[in-house]
Scaffold this motif. Structure first.
Motif, PDB file in Angstrom:
ATOM      1  N   ALA A  17      -0.461  36.344 -11.606  1.00 32.03           N
ATOM      2  CA  ALA A  17       0.391  35.501 -12.445  1.00 32.03           C
ATOM      3  C   ALA A  17      -0.451  34.669 -13.411  1.00 32.03           C
ATOM      4  CB  ALA A  17       1.258  34.597 -11.574  1.00 32.03           C
ATOM      5  N   GLU A  18      -1.521  34.075 -12.920  1.00 27.44           N
ATOM      6  CA  GLU A  18      -2.410  33.288 -13.778  1.00 27.44           C
ATOM      7  C   GLU A  18      -2.992  34.147 -14.895  1.00 27.44           C
ATOM      8  OE1 GLU A  18      -5.435  31.365 -11.445  1.00 27.44           O
ATOM      9  OE2 GLU A  18      -3.956  30.391 -10.154  1.00 27.44           O
ATOM     10  N   ASN A  19      -3.423  35.346 -14.550  1.00 26.14           N
ATOM     11  CA  ASN A  19      -3.999  36.251 -15.548  1.00 26.14           C
ATOM     12  C   ASN A  19      -2.956  36.706 -16.573  1.00 26.14           C
ATOM     13  OD1 ASN A  19      -6.660  36.213 -14.587  1.00 26.14           O
ATOM     14  ND2 ASN A  19      -6.235  37.826 -13.104  1.00 26.14           N
ATOM     15  N   LEU A  20      -1.743  36.916 -16.122  1.00 28.09           N
ATOM     16  CA  LEU A  20      -0.689  37.356 -17.034  1.00 28.09           C
ATOM     17  C   LEU A  20      -0.302  36.222 -17.995  1.00 28.09           C
ATOM     18  CD1 LEU A  20       0.729  40.012 -17.509  1.00 28.09           C
ATOM     19  CD2 LEU A  20       2.549  39.265 -15.988  1.00 28.09           C
ATOM     20  N   VAL A  21      -0.258  34.998 -17.503  1.00 30.47           N
ATOM     21  CA  VAL A  21       0.019  33.850 -18.367  1.00 30.47           C
ATOM     22  C   VAL A  21      -1.099  33.695 -19.388  1.00 30.47           C
ATOM     23  CG1 VAL A  21       0.208  31.326 -18.421  1.00 30.47           C
ATOM     24  CG2 VAL A  21       1.507  32.641 -16.730  1.00 30.47           C
ATOM     25  N   ALA A  22      -2.341  33.870 -18.963  1.00 29.57           N
ATOM     26  CA  ALA A  22      -3.484  33.791 -19.884  1.00 29.57           C
ATOM     27  C   ALA A  22      -3.386  34.876 -20.957  1.00 29.57           C
ATOM     28  CB  ALA A  22      -4.799  33.900 -19.115  1.00 29.57           C
ATOM     29  N   GLU A  23      -2.979  36.074 -20.573  1.00 28.43           N
ATOM     30  CA  GLU A  23      -2.808  37.166 -21.532  1.00 28.43           C
ATOM     31  C   GLU A  23      -1.710  36.826 -22.545  1.00 28.43           C
ATOM     32  OE1 GLU A  23      -3.449  40.865 -23.379  1.00 28.43           O
ATOM     33  OE2 GLU A  23      -4.685  39.834 -21.887  1.00 28.43           O
ATOM     34  N   ALA A  24      -0.635  36.238 -22.062  1.00 23.52           N
ATOM     35  CA  ALA A  24       0.449  35.843 -22.963  1.00 23.52           C
ATOM     36  C   ALA A  24      -0.049  34.812 -23.978  1.00 23.52           C
ATOM     37  CB  ALA A  24       1.614  35.272 -22.156  1.00 23.52           C
ATOM     38  N   ASP A  31       5.240  30.224 -24.646  1.00 21.11           N
ATOM     39  CA  ASP A  31       6.392  29.916 -23.798  1.00 21.11           C
ATOM     40  C   ASP A  31       6.498  30.820 -22.570  1.00 21.11           C
ATOM     41  OD1 ASP A  31       7.210  27.859 -25.495  1.00 21.11           O
ATOM     42  OD2 ASP A  31       8.334  29.252 -26.757  1.00 21.11           O
ATOM     43  N   PHE A  32       5.486  31.631 -22.323  1.00 17.34           N
ATOM     44  CA  PHE A  32       5.502  32.549 -21.188  1.00 17.34           C
ATOM     45  C   PHE A  32       5.227  31.764 -19.905  1.00 17.34           C
ATOM     46  CE2 PHE A  32       3.950  35.763 -18.292  1.00 17.34           C
ATOM     47  CZ  PHE A  32       4.682  36.894 -18.615  1.00 17.34           C
ATOM     48  N   TYR A  33       6.150  31.882 -18.958  1.00 12.70           N
ATOM     49  CA  TYR A  33       6.014  31.202 -17.664  1.00 12.70           C
ATOM     50  C   TYR A  33       6.212  32.240 -16.572  1.00 12.70           C
ATOM     51  CZ  TYR A  33       7.173  28.373 -13.587  1.00 12.70           C
ATOM     52  OH  TYR A  33       7.195  27.824 -12.322  1.00 12.70           O
ATOM     53  N   MET A  34       5.390  32.154 -15.552  1.00 13.58           N
ATOM     54  CA  MET A  34       5.494  33.105 -14.454  1.00 13.58           C
ATOM     55  C   MET A  34       5.279  32.391 -13.137  1.00 13.58           C
ATOM     56  SD  MET A  34       3.566  36.684 -14.182  1.00 13.58           S
ATOM     57  CE  MET A  34       3.895  37.804 -12.867  1.00 13.58           C
ATOM     58  N   ASP A  93      -1.783  45.838 -20.267  1.00  9.31           N
ATOM     59  CA  ASP A  93      -0.708  46.831 -20.213  1.00  9.31           C
ATOM     60  C   ASP A  93       0.518  46.282 -19.488  1.00  9.31           C
ATOM     61  OD1 ASP A  93      -2.148  48.743 -21.627  1.00  9.31           O
ATOM     62  OD2 ASP A  93      -3.037  49.581 -19.808  1.00  9.31           O
ATOM     63  N   LEU A  94       0.304  45.504 -18.441  1.00  8.36           N
ATOM     64  CA  LEU A  94       1.420  44.900 -17.717  1.00  8.36           C
ATOM     65  C   LEU A  94       2.158  43.905 -18.613  1.00  8.36           C
ATOM     66  CD1 LEU A  94       3.111  44.531 -15.192  1.00  8.36           C
ATOM     67  CD2 LEU A  94       1.382  42.921 -14.349  1.00  8.36           C
ATOM     68  N   TYR A  95       1.419  43.123 -19.365  1.00 10.74           N
ATOM     69  CA  TYR A  95       2.042  42.174 -20.287  1.00 10.74           C
ATOM     70  C   TYR A  95       2.915  42.919 -21.305  1.00 10.74           C
ATOM     71  CZ  TYR A  95       2.586  38.791 -24.049  1.00 10.74           C
ATOM     72  OH  TYR A  95       3.099  37.980 -25.031  1.00 10.74           O
ATOM     73  N   ARG A  96       2.402  44.001 -21.871  1.00  7.03           N
ATOM     74  CA  ARG A  96       3.182  44.790 -22.833  1.00  7.03           C
ATOM     75  C   ARG A  96       4.438  45.364 -22.166  1.00  7.03           C
ATOM     76  NH1 ARG A  96      -1.883  45.849 -24.778  1.00  7.03           N
ATOM     77  NH2 ARG A  96      -2.249  47.714 -23.551  1.00  7.03           N
ATOM     78  N   LEU A  97       4.304  45.843 -20.933  1.00 15.77           N
ATOM     79  CA  LEU A  97       5.450  46.395 -20.201  1.00 15.77           C
ATOM     80  C   LEU A  97       6.533  45.340 -20.014  1.00 15.77           C
ATOM     81  CD1 LEU A  97       6.833  48.629 -18.533  1.00 15.77           C
ATOM     82  CD2 LEU A  97       5.512  47.813 -16.557  1.00 15.77           C
ATOM     83  N   VAL A  98       6.133  44.140 -19.639  1.00 16.43           N
ATOM     84  CA  VAL A  98       7.096  43.053 -19.443  1.00 16.43           C
ATOM     85  C   VAL A  98       7.802  42.738 -20.762  1.00 16.43           C
ATOM     86  CG1 VAL A  98       7.363  40.607 -18.861  1.00 16.43           C
ATOM     87  CG2 VAL A  98       5.926  42.079 -17.440  1.00 16.43           C
ATOM     88  N   LYS A  99       7.035  42.590 -21.825  1.00 17.42           N
ATOM     89  CA  LYS A  99       7.611  42.269 -23.138  1.00 17.42           C
ATOM     90  C   LYS A  99       8.605  43.352 -23.576  1.00 17.42           C
ATOM     91  CE  LYS A  99       6.428  39.422 -25.763  1.00 17.42           C
ATOM     92  NZ  LYS A  99       6.986  38.122 -26.117  1.00 17.42           N
TER      93      LYS A  99
END
Length: 104
Positions: A17-24, A31-34, A93-99
C-alpha cells in the motif's frame, strides 16, 4: 481515489500500500489513498466508508467469491492482484491496472 486492499494479516500488504501510494504521487495523483485490512474486516470497512476499488491480495484469493459480493453491493471493481504484481517491481503495472479498472 480510495482503494481498499483485502489481505491476510496486513504486514506485506501495508508495504504494498505504501509503495502504491508513492507510485500514485510520482504520477501526480495526490488524492490517491489506500488502506490494507484483513478479509474479515472488509464488510465493515465497506459500510463505514466509500471506496473506489477493492484489491485482493494473492494470498487470500480463495476469498474472491465472498468479496466479489461485497464489491458488487457497492458497485466497485474487485481487482485480484496477480503474484507478479504483488512485488516492488510490479507496483507501476499494478497502479496502471487500478487506474484503468476504476476509470479515474
Amino acid at each position: 481515489m480510495k482503494v481498499l486492499l483485502a489481505c491476510g494479516g496486513g504486514m506485506s500488504s501495508s508495504i504494498l500500500a505504501e509503495n502504491l501510494v508513492a507510485e500514485a504521487k510520482k504520477n501526480g495523483d495526490e488524492d490517491f489513498y489506500m488502506e490494507a485490512t484483513g478479509t474479515e474486516a472488509v464488510g465493515l470497512k465497506m459500510q463505514q466508508e466509500d471506496w473506489d476499488a477493492l484489491l485482493l491480495a494473492p494470498q487470500v484469493s480463495f476469498r474472491k467469491a465472498h468479496l466479489q459480493k461485497e464489491a458488487d453491493a457497492k458497485g466497485i471493481p474487485l481487482i485480484p492482484i496477480e503474484g507478479v504484481l504483488y512485488t516492488p517491481m510490479g507496483i507501476p503495472d499494478l497502479y496502471r491496472l487500478v487506474k484503468e479498472s476504476v476509470g479515474k
